[in-house]
Structure formats: C-alpha cells, structure tokens
Enzyme design. Structure first.
Site, short mmCIF file in Angstrom:
data_model
loop_
_atom_site.label_atom_id
_atom_site.label_comp_id
_atom_site.label_asym_id
_atom_site.label_seq_id
_atom_site.Cartn_x
_atom_site.Cartn_y
_atom_site.Cartn_z
N CYS A 106 33.00 45.67 51.29
CA CYS A 106 33.35 44.46 52.05
C CYS A 106 34.48 44.80 53.01
O CYS A 106 35.49 45.40 52.61
CB CYS A 106 33.79 43.36 51.08
SG CYS A 106 34.34 41.85 51.91
N CYS A 109 37.87 42.75 51.73
CA CYS A 109 38.61 43.03 50.50
C CYS A 109 38.32 44.38 49.88
O CYS A 109 38.86 44.71 48.83
CB CYS A 109 38.36 41.93 49.48
SG CYS A 109 36.66 41.92 48.83
N CYS A 155 30.51 37.83 49.50
CA CYS A 155 31.25 38.72 48.61
C CYS A 155 31.82 37.87 47.47
O CYS A 155 32.46 36.85 47.72
CB CYS A 155 32.37 39.41 49.37
SG CYS A 155 33.48 40.39 48.33
N CYS A 158 35.98 37.78 47.62
CA CYS A 158 36.77 37.09 48.65
C CYS A 158 36.01 35.99 49.37
O CYS A 158 36.58 35.29 50.20
CB CYS A 158 37.30 38.09 49.67
SG CYS A 158 36.03 38.81 50.73
N CYS A 178 19.73 41.01 53.99
CA CYS A 178 19.87 41.24 55.43
C CYS A 178 21.35 40.99 55.77
O CYS A 178 21.80 39.84 55.78
CB CYS A 178 18.94 40.28 56.17
SG CYS A 178 18.77 40.63 57.91
#
Length: 189
Positions: A106, A109, A155, A158, A178
């Site tokens: 990510c 984070c 995510c 976060c 996607c």
C-alpha cells in the site's frame, strides 16, 4: 453543562448508557459523531490503560490522519486515488504491464497487499491480481455508479481505496482484483 458526582452516587442505567437523539445533550448535533469513552474494570488504574486510538511506540494510527497530513505524504494523483476513491486512466499506471517479481505494498501505509506471482494480464489496462495477501485487503459494496454496483477493495490497515474486485478472474479464485497503480508500491525481490 457540568455534572458533579461523588463515589457511590446512583446513576440509573438509562442515564449512563442510553442517549436519545432528541435529548438536550445531543440538541446541537445534527449528525452522528464518534464520542470517545473508556470502561475500566475494578482494580485497573488510569496509568495502566491506553486509549484505543493510541498505538504502541512507533506505530501510526492511519485512520486518524487528516486530509492535509495525507496530502503531505502522497503525490496529488496518489491522494486522489487512495483518499478520494479516484481512478487512474487505463494503460497509464506505473504497474499495469510490469512483470518484475516482488511484493506490492500500500502506498499509504506500506502494508503488503499482493504478490507478483498472483498478477495476470487482464487486458484492462490496470494491474490485476487473483488473490491478495492474507486479510490485508477487504471489500465493500460500492454504489457510486447508478445501476452498476461493484465491490470496492480497500487496504485493511489504512482504508486506502485500491480499486475493485470482479468475479471474472482466473483459477484458482476466479477473482480479478483490478487495482490502481497509484495505490501501490512495488518492492522487488
């Protein structure tokens, strides 16, 4: 309005825990808000307790960062995609055609999200994966486009918007995650 109570004061159950939206205490609030509170068992001390939103030393509570703090940390495109649920144009993202082995994290984070071994060419112009790492990616219903409900993926650590998941992927999962390149950071092996 301050209320003073002494030890041993009896407070009815409804007064302690049940607040009506029509009560004077909530008269100035027009929409629901989170109100922090804590409950301690007998024998616990205030110094031994840590509020739920305070992480261990060095850890960051990403859910409490303001837009201004995110704007300092991210590029304008990354902020638009991850914090405002935007979408980058197809075939323009950094990772749509990347074949480099590694782990995709990510951008907000640094949580590991996808392994390159689960990446496949979907022909859509966005990086596509058939399986996330563990439970680091969660999905929720996205009704932002009328007559076209989709499953948004975010995510888990976060809440960053990553993209969407569809049921037209390859075996073994049949899923196609996607994902916007702007929400990812590749760490090569």
């Amino acid at each position: 309005m301050a209320i003073s109570l002494s030890i041993g004061t009896y407070i009815p159950w409804k007064t302690q825990f049940c607040f009506s939206p029509k009560s004077k205490a909530f008269g100035i609030l027009n929409k629901p808000r989170k109100v922090p509170f804590s409950v301690r068992s007998m024998g616990s001390s205030a110094s031994s307790q840590r509020p739920d939103n305070v992480k261990a030393a060095g850890a960051v509570d990403y859910t409490s960062l303001s837009d201004e703090e995110w704007k300092k940390k991210l590029t304008p495109e990354q902020f638009y995609v991850t914090r405002q649920k935007g979408t980058e144009r197809a075939f323009t993202g950094e990772y749509w055609n990347t074949k480099t082995p590694g782990t995709y994290h990510c951008i907000c984070c640094d949580t590991p999200l996808f392994e390159s071994s689960t990446k496949f060419d979907s022909g859509t112009g966005w990086p596509s994966y058939y399986q996330p790492i563990g439970k680091n990616v969660k999905s929720k219903l996205d009704r932002s486009i009328i007559f076209m409900p989709r499953e948004e993926v975010v995510c888990d650590a976060c809440g960053a918007h990553l993209g969407h998941v569809f049921d037209d992927g390859p075996p073994p999962t049949g899923k196609r995650y996607c994902i916007n390149s702007a929400s990812l950071k590749l760490k090569p092996k």
